[in-house]
Design an enzyme around this catalytic site. Structure first.
Site, PDB file in Angstrom:
ATOM      1  CE1 TYR A 288       5.672  -3.534   0.191  1.00 48.19           C
ATOM      2  CE2 TYR A 288       5.419  -1.153   0.127  1.00 48.19           C
ATOM      3  CZ  TYR A 288       5.843  -2.327  -0.466  1.00 48.19           C
ATOM      4  OH  TYR A 288       6.440  -2.294  -1.703  1.00 48.19           O
TER       5      TYR A 288
ATOM      6  CB  SER B  62       8.837   0.828  -1.473  1.00 47.86           C
ATOM      7  OG  SER B  62       7.643   1.546  -1.703  1.00 47.86           O
TER       8      SER B  62
END
Ligand code: NAD
Length: 277
Positions: free
Chosen positions: A158, A145
Site C-alpha cells: 500500500y 496518503s
C-alpha cells in the site's frame, strides 16, 4: 443558476460510493458544482448520487473499475459526449493491503497497484488531455496518503502505491503548470471509512487481535468530511501537497526534519498494532 465556490464547474470523483469520495462529491455539490461519479459498487454509487441530487445538483454516474483502461476509456467517451472537459478530476478510488513482503502475494500486488496507481494514471490519461485542449485550465486531485510519505512494514504494498501517487502528482504538477492545470496530492492520516473492511489483511496482521487494534485506531480517525474540506481548499489555493490530520502533519514535518525520529515513531505504532511480531 447555481451559486457557491464551484458554481458552474463539473467535478469528477472516482470511488465516490463511500468514505472520502462520497464526502468530496457532496462537498462540491454544496458549493454549486455538477458531478460525474464512478465506483465499482453500483448500490453505494446510487446512494452518493442521491446525496448530490439532494443538494440540487446534477450527476452522471457509471459503474467503472478504475484499474481497467478499457472501462476508463469508455467512461471518458461518455463523459466527453456531455461535457467538453471536466474542471476538477479527483482520483480517489483506492484499496488497502496490510502486510509485509512475505505476506503479500503477487496477486495482491497486481490488485493494489492496478487500482491505487494505474487507476490514478488512467484518470489522468483519459481526462486531462481534454482539459488541456479546452484551454481553460483545471485541477487534478490525487488521493495519496500519509503512508505515501513514510514507509511502513505493516503496509509494504500500500505504501509503495501511495509513494507512487505522491511522485506522479509532483511530476504532473510540473508538467501541467503551463496549461494552468493545478495538481494536488492529498495525504490523509487515519480517516473513519470502509477502507479496512474492503481491504485485504495478510499474515499476522489478519489475526483477530491485530484486526481489533486496527479497528480501534480507525475508529478514532478523522471524518471523511474533513478531507473533503481540505480538497476544496486545495483546489482553490492550488496547493501541491496537503497532509490531512495531526498525524499526517507530524509525519510530513518529521520526514523533512528528522527521518530517524520518524522511523522510531513508526516502529512504536507498528509494535502496538501487532506486539507479537
Ligand atoms: N481511510 C483512510 O484512513 C485513508 C487514509 C489515507 C488515504 N486514504 C485513501 O483515500 C481513498 C478513499 O478511500 P476511503 O478511505 O474513502 O475508503 P472506502 O473503502 O470507504 O472508499 C473507497 C471507494 O473506492 C471504491 N473502489 C474500490 N476499488 C475500485 C475500483 N477498482 N474502481 C472504482 N472504484 C473502486 C470502493 O467501492 C469505495 O466506494 C483511497 O485512495 C485511500 O487509499 C484513506
Amino acid at each position: 443558476m447555481s451559486t457557491g465556490r464551484f458554481a458552474g464547474k463539473v467535478v469528477l470523483v472516482t470511488g465516490a460510493g463511500s468514505g472520502i469520495g462520497r464526502a468530496t462529491a457532496v462537498a462540491f455539490a454544496k458549493e454549486g458544482a455538477d458531478l460525474v461519479l464512478c465506483d465499482v459498487n453500483e448500490a453505494t454509487l446510487d446512494e452518493a448520487a442521491a446525496a448530490v441530487r439532494a443538494q440540487g445538483r446534477s450527476v452522471l454516474t457509471r459503474k467503472v473499475d478504475v484499474s481497467s483502461a478499457a472501462a476508463m476509456q469508455s467512461f471518458a467517451d461518455e463523459v466527453h459526449a456531455s461535457f467538453p472537459a471536466v474542471d476538477v478530476l479527483v482520483n480517489n478510488a483506492g484499496v488497502a493491503v496490510t502486510g509485509g513482503l512475505r505476506d503479500t502475494t503477487l496477486e495482491d500486488w497486481n490488485w493494489v497497484m492496478g487500482i491505487n496507481v494505474m487507476g490514478v494514471v488512467h484518470g489522468c490519461h483519459f481526462f486531462v488531455p481534454r482539459m488541456i485542449e479546452r484551454g481553460r485550465g483545471g485541477h487534478v486531485v490525487n488521493i495519496a496518503s500519509a503512508a505515501g510519505l513514510a514507509g511502513s512494514r505493516l503496509l509494504v504494498a500500500y505504501s509503495t502505491t501511495k509513494f507512487a501517487v505522491v511522485g506522479f502528482s509532483e511530476s504532473l504538477r510540473a508538467d501541467l503548470r503551463r496549461h494552468r492545470i493545478g495538481v494536488t496530492a492529498i495525504c490523509p492520516g487515519f480517516i473513519r471509512t470502509n477502507i479496512n473492511e474492503a481491504g485485504r489483511r495478510r499474515g499476522r496482521w489478519a489475526e483477530p487481535a491485530a484486526v481489533e487494534r486496527s479497528r480501534r485506531l480507525m475508529e478514532r480517525g478523522a471524518s471523511p468530511e474533513l478531507v473533503a474540506e481540505k480538497i476544496l481548499n486545495a483546489v482553490e489555493r492550488d496547493q501541491g501537497l496537503v497532509p490531512v490530520t495531526k498525524e499526517a502533519h507530524l509525519i510530513y514535518a518529521l520526514k523533512r526534519s528528522s527521518p530517524a525520529l520518524l522511523a522510531a515513531v513508526w516502529r512504536r505504532l507498528e509494535a502496538w498494532q501487532a506486539p507479537e511480531l
